[in-house]
Design an enzyme around this catalytic site. Structure first.
Site, PDB file in Angstrom:
ATOM      1  NE  ARG A 175      -3.978  -2.316  -0.464  1.00 28.02           N
ATOM      2  CZ  ARG A 175      -3.155  -3.735  -0.850  1.00 28.02           C
ATOM      3  NH1 ARG A 175      -2.529  -3.320  -1.081  1.00 28.02           N
ATOM      4  NH2 ARG A 175      -3.723  -4.399  -0.426  1.00 28.02           N
ATOM      5  CB  SER A 225      -9.440  -3.704   2.852  1.00 29.37           C
ATOM      6  OG  SER A 225      -9.333  -5.815   2.169  1.00 29.37           O
ATOM      7  CD  GLU A 295      -5.795  -1.456   2.481  1.00 25.71           C
ATOM      8  OE1 GLU A 295      -6.215  -1.020   0.460  1.00 25.71           O
ATOM      9  OE2 GLU A 295      -5.871  -1.941   2.655  1.00 25.71           O
TER      10      GLU A 295
END
Length: 302
Positions: A175, A225, A295
């Site tokens: 990420r 998510s 996230e």
């Protein structure tokens, strides 16, 4: 936002591509968020001029893609929002290479790759994001990630120059990329795939689609998510083990189907979602000593 800036943006993009007081709930998969002062949907060659206008006028600007990983505050976003979307979504295939604009949807690229008997992008076929956003966060799913298929990326620097960066220069990890750190804006990317068999590629994509439909709350607005995967753990499992399945704040809820997803269950506000995320993170930390990091990226005024 004064009239002169608005008119200048209309001159650059055309009035049909400039939206005043545009609700960001129309531009995020959470379906929440207050109004942007001005939202523009530019073509690639117009971006540099728009940023120049913002600089000279002292106006802040924000770049978004499909809004699939964003939580925009209920107060909206000040300044100019550039939505990199359908105007920059061309997809070209040459052998095993695919060159695509930052606004191209991952699902569209994966579909064209399958039609061309190219394998390696099946993992991305169900990710509801654009290529630009996927590069910025090194998007991944089901064991695949963008860094495995990226060859090079063309970015616009804060100084308005086009640069082409190799995948190594992007410093991709979980990420993470250098794109937001350097203030770059992704314009296009080149993907390198492998020859495959169309029926096998389609079978993999169908299997992943079945997993998504059966395990994820696709029937509700969400941003996928919600939390990053803590090292050595799974966020959804920690949330479930903390007894938070179905936990609700206002119209926001921890999905009963998959605890790793926070969903807009019933006309949630961004404040509801933010409050829920904070409470979930606090409870999980108190129970297990593991800090969940979002996230989802928060932007705008909360």
């Amino acid at each position: 936002m004064n009239q002169e800036i608005y008119e200048t943006l209309c001159d650059i993009c055309g009035a049909e591509s400039v939206f005043v007081q545009e609700p960001m709930s129309r531009h995020t998969t959470f379906r929440t968020g207050g109004p942007a002062d001005v939202l523009v949907t530019p073509k690639a060659e117009q971006i540099s001029r728009i940023l120049d206008v913002c600089r000279k006028a002292g106006q802040p600007w924000t770049v978004i893609g499909n809004g699939s990983n964003l939580l925009v505050g209920d107060g909206g976003i000040r300044g100019v929002v550039l939505e990199i979307g359908r105007q920059i979504a061309e997809i070209e295939i040459d052998g095993t290479s695919i060159t695509a604009g930052a606004g191209a949807m991952l699902s569209s690229i994966a579909s064209k790759a399958a039609q061309a008997a190219l394998t390696g992008m099946e993992f991305a076929s169900g990710i509801p994001g654009s290529l630009g956003g996927a590069v910025v966060m090194n998007a991944g799913a089901y064991g695949g990630e963008m860094k495995n298929i990226l060859k090079e990326v063309t970015v616009l620097t804060p100084e308005g120059e086009l640069q082409t960066l190799s995948v190594e220069e992007l410093d991709l990890s979980y990420r993470h990329s250098i794109v937001p750190e350097r203030g770059y804006l992704v314009i296009q990317a080149v993907l390198e795939l492998q020859p495959g068999k169309p029926e096998e590629i389609q079978a993999i994509m169908d299997d992943l689609k079945e997993k998504r439909v059966s395990k994820q709350p696709l029937e509700y607005p969400s941003a996928g998510s919600t939390f990053k995967r803590p090292e050595g753990y799974f966020a959804g499992k920690l949330i479930q083990d903390a007894g938070l399945r179905g936990f609700q704040v206002g119209g926001a809820q921890v999905s009963e189907k998959h605890c790793g997803f926070v969903i807009n269950r019933d006309h949630a506000t961004s404040a509801d979602i933010c409050n829920l995320m904070d409470q979930v993170s606090g409870i999980v930390f108190k129970k297990f000593g593991v800090r969940l990091e979002p996230e989802v990226k928060k932007i705008g005024e909360f």
